[in-house]
Design an enzyme around this catalytic site. Structure first.
Site, short mmCIF file in Angstrom:
data_model
loop_
_atom_site.label_atom_id
_atom_site.label_comp_id
_atom_site.label_asym_id
_atom_site.label_seq_id
_atom_site.Cartn_x
_atom_site.Cartn_y
_atom_site.Cartn_z
N ARG A 24 104.15 18.27 -75.93
CA ARG A 24 103.93 19.08 -74.54
C ARG A 24 102.78 20.21 -74.55
NH1 ARG A 24 107.61 23.31 -74.19
NH2 ARG A 24 107.63 23.54 -72.03
N ARG B 221 102.98 26.69 -66.26
CA ARG B 221 104.05 27.12 -65.43
C ARG B 221 103.35 27.27 -64.10
NH1 ARG B 221 105.17 32.31 -69.35
NH2 ARG B 221 106.52 31.08 -70.96
N ARG C 180 98.24 24.96 -93.58
CA ARG C 180 97.08 25.56 -93.18
C ARG C 180 97.45 27.08 -93.40
NH1 ARG C 180 96.41 26.43 -87.94
NH2 ARG C 180 98.30 25.49 -87.17
N ARG D 1 91.85 34.61 -82.68
CA ARG D 1 92.43 35.63 -82.10
C ARG D 1 92.21 37.02 -82.64
NH1 ARG D 1 98.90 34.37 -82.15
NH2 ARG D 1 99.12 33.87 -84.48
N GLU E 98 91.80 36.95 -86.95
CA GLU E 98 92.47 35.78 -87.54
C GLU E 98 91.63 34.69 -87.46
OE1 GLU E 98 96.78 35.48 -86.50
OE2 GLU E 98 96.19 33.28 -86.31
N TYR F 150 108.01 25.00 -90.16
CA TYR F 150 107.67 26.23 -89.66
C TYR F 150 108.71 26.52 -89.09
CZ TYR F 150 106.13 30.21 -86.80
OH TYR F 150 106.11 31.37 -86.63
N ASP G 292 110.66 30.04 -87.15
CA ASP G 292 110.45 31.63 -86.59
C ASP G 292 111.50 32.45 -87.42
OD1 ASP G 292 108.40 31.95 -84.95
OD2 ASP G 292 109.51 31.11 -83.16
P1 FDA Z 1 109.11 33.89 -96.20
O1 FDA Z 1 107.46 33.19 -96.42
O2 FDA Z 1 109.11 34.86 -95.17
O3 FDA Z 1 109.60 34.31 -97.76
C1 FDA Z 1 109.31 33.45 -98.72
C2 FDA Z 1 109.43 34.31 -99.88
O4 FDA Z 1 109.49 33.66 -101.06
C3 FDA Z 1 107.99 35.14 -99.99
O5 FDA Z 1 108.09 36.40 -99.78
C4 FDA Z 1 107.35 34.77 -101.19
O6 FDA Z 1 106.57 35.67 -101.90
C5 FDA Z 1 108.54 34.37 -102.06
N1 FDA Z 1 108.16 33.39 -103.21
C6 FDA Z 1 107.66 32.32 -102.95
N2 FDA Z 1 107.45 31.62 -104.26
C7 FDA Z 1 108.07 32.43 -105.21
C8 FDA Z 1 108.15 32.44 -106.59
N3 FDA Z 1 107.84 31.38 -107.45
N4 FDA Z 1 108.84 33.49 -107.29
C9 FDA Z 1 109.43 34.64 -106.35
N5 FDA Z 1 109.24 34.54 -105.11
C10 FDA Z 1 108.41 33.58 -104.55
N6 FDA Z 1 108.19 34.43 -86.66
C11 FDA Z 1 108.66 34.78 -85.49
O7 FDA Z 1 110.00 34.97 -85.25
N7 FDA Z 1 107.81 35.53 -84.79
C12 FDA Z 1 106.64 35.72 -84.90
O8 FDA Z 1 105.79 36.16 -84.34
C13 FDA Z 1 106.24 35.04 -86.24
N8 FDA Z 1 104.77 34.95 -86.37
C14 FDA Z 1 104.27 34.27 -87.54
C15 FDA Z 1 102.85 34.42 -88.03
C16 FDA Z 1 102.30 33.91 -88.97
C17 FDA Z 1 100.93 33.71 -89.42
C18 FDA Z 1 103.33 33.21 -89.77
C19 FDA Z 1 102.82 32.38 -91.27
C20 FDA Z 1 104.76 33.16 -89.65
C21 FDA Z 1 105.35 33.79 -88.33
N9 FDA Z 1 106.61 33.77 -88.38
C22 FDA Z 1 106.90 34.40 -86.93
C23 FDA Z 1 107.50 33.24 -89.10
C24 FDA Z 1 108.26 34.12 -90.37
O9 FDA Z 1 107.19 34.92 -91.03
C25 FDA Z 1 108.80 33.71 -91.51
O10 FDA Z 1 108.03 32.45 -91.65
C26 FDA Z 1 110.18 33.52 -91.16
O11 FDA Z 1 110.75 34.60 -91.28
C27 FDA Z 1 110.81 32.72 -92.46
O12 FDA Z 1 111.24 33.42 -93.72
P2 FDA Z 1 111.50 32.88 -95.13
O13 FDA Z 1 112.49 33.52 -95.87
O14 FDA Z 1 111.87 31.32 -94.88
O15 FDA Z 1 109.93 32.68 -95.59
#
Ligand code: FDA
Length: 389
Positions: A175, A179, A258, A289, A312, A360, A362
């Protein structure tokens, strides 16, 4: 200290899990984090020249309608009353996003009522008749018509995916929100705001517990580290939030992502673009952006003669890049299914978070998912000894 649980990754999923296990079950938890800081992609830092808080891995806006998540997060931080708005620049004009009645009327230089605009877009969406959309372009046209598609979706999507939308599968979008009123708020959740003292203060508070120890710069796959895959699996329960394909040494193939490249700049002006996020819809502008971080915190006393912006750029990731958004091709889904089978066979390892489950999430979704897994996996494990996987 003797450890009851190892958490790999200190993003919101790992931190929530660690905090709940420490606080509610008295478990002793070690968190290992390969980066030099906690918080995963939500981490932010102060830009030294200006004192402005910069979201290091892209703009993070907190929003949720989940009462449990809201009750939980407000234990660690209070939130500002920031409400997110996004604008998009196309040619020499700036429009509101997502597409609303203001966008439509500015774009068509008209003063349509909601019903008139609805009828116009319904008519423009009929261009392909009953033909089943075969690609993203056709799908978008069938949803919002060609003029709006070409202005607001085509160039932006082509830049995001480095691919002509006519060559992308239609299933990428289900979708496109339009609005038929002037509501320009980006999110429609019950709760929205930014942490008053910044993300890092919030994240550090979650980890600040006598039963939690955090080991930064520690990679789970580095066998020279005290907590690593070879020495830990099978010895104690593990919550793993790193990339699932990496865990299994890419045995079923790489899952595609990506990534984003960020270009930060301090500018000698008090206000560069008048808003926090400006999208760029034109294909000949290479970035997608620009973020201007001062606008996330108008309540703060930031300098009046300097600002920080971040451009970005979006592209496909290779293994050495930060994985940001799952591409989710048919091949990815097949590989994920194979990895899910492998996960089920991994004793006492719970795969969680966006990287561990290849989706993905949030922030509020990662937190909600960790709270649920804590209830359904960890608590029974502690009571009955059953596997956490
Ligand atoms: P996250 O990726 O945060 O943490 C995983 C951790 O594991 C990382 O710190 C990594 O270094 C660690 N790790 C990985 N492999 C490892 C290894 N082998 N040994 C040790 N450590 C390791 N959300 C939202 O609510 N509003 C928003 O506006 C946004 N905006 C946004 C922008 C962009 C560009 C992205 C990519 C994501 C967002 N998000 C977001 C989502 C948010 O950043 C995040 O994805 C969630 O909080 C998920 O958190 P996680 O703990 O799952 O992963």
């Amino acid at each position: 200290m003797d450890i009851d649980l190892l958490v790999v990754g200190s993003g919101f999923y790992g931190l929530t899990m660690a905090e709940q296990c420490a606080e509610k079950l008295g478990m002793k938890v070690a968190i290992i984090e390969s980066r030099h800081h906690i918080g995963g992609n939500a981490y932010s830092e102060i830009e030294p020249e200006t004192g402005i808080e910069v979201h290091r891995y892209g703009a993070h806006l907190f929003h949720t309608s989940n009462e449990r998540v809201w009750d939980y997060v407000t234990r660690f931080t209070s939130f500002t009353d920031y409400r997110h708005h996004v604008l998009t620049r196309v040619g020499d004009q700036v429009f509101q996003m997502p597409i609303n009645l203001g966008t439509i009327n500015s774009f068509f230089k008209a003063a349509y009522t909601p019903d008139e605009a609805r009828a116009l877009i319904a008519n423009q969406s009929q261009e392909l008749g009953d033909k089943e959309p075969e690609n993203l372009e056709e799908k978008a046209i069938s949803l919002i018509g060609r003029p709006l598609y070409e202005a607001f979706i085509k160039g932006y999507t082509a830049k995001q995916w480095e691919t002509d939308p006519a060559l992308l599968p239609p299933g990428i979008i289900s979708r496109l929100p339009v609005r038929y009123n002037y509501n320009a708020r980006y999110f429609s959740d019950t709760y929205e705001g930014l942490p008053v003292d910044g993300y890092t203060a919030w994240l550090e508070k979650m980890a600040d517990h006598k039963n939690i120890e955090v080991h930064l710069n520690t990679d789970f796959f580095d066998t020279s580290q005290p907590f690593n895959k070879d020495s830990a699996v099978g010895q104690l329960p593990i919550v793993y939030t790193g990339p699932v394909d990496r865990y299994f040494d890419y045995a079923e193939g790489d899952l595609s992502w990506r990534t984003l490249d960020f270009e930060k700049e301090v500018l000698p002006v008090g206000d560069f673009q008048g808003t926090s996020v400006m999208n760029y819809g034109d294909q000949d502008v290479p970035f997608t952006r620009i973020h201007e971080f001062r606008h996330f915190h108008p309540e703060r006393n930031y300098p009046k003669d300097k600002t920080v912006i971040m451009r970005e750029y979006s592209r496909f990731a290779n293994r050495n890049d930060e994985p940001y958004y799952p591409v989710n091709t048919t091949k990815d889904r097949e590989r994920l299914a194979a990895y899910r089978e492998a996960m089920a066979g991994e004793k006492n390892v719970l795969f969680g978070g966006r990287l561990g489950t290849y989706q993905y999430l949030d922030m509020h979704m990662a937190i909600a998912s960790a709270l649920t897994a804590f209830d359904n996996r960890i608590t029974p494990h502690v009571k009955t000894g059953e596997d956490i996987a």
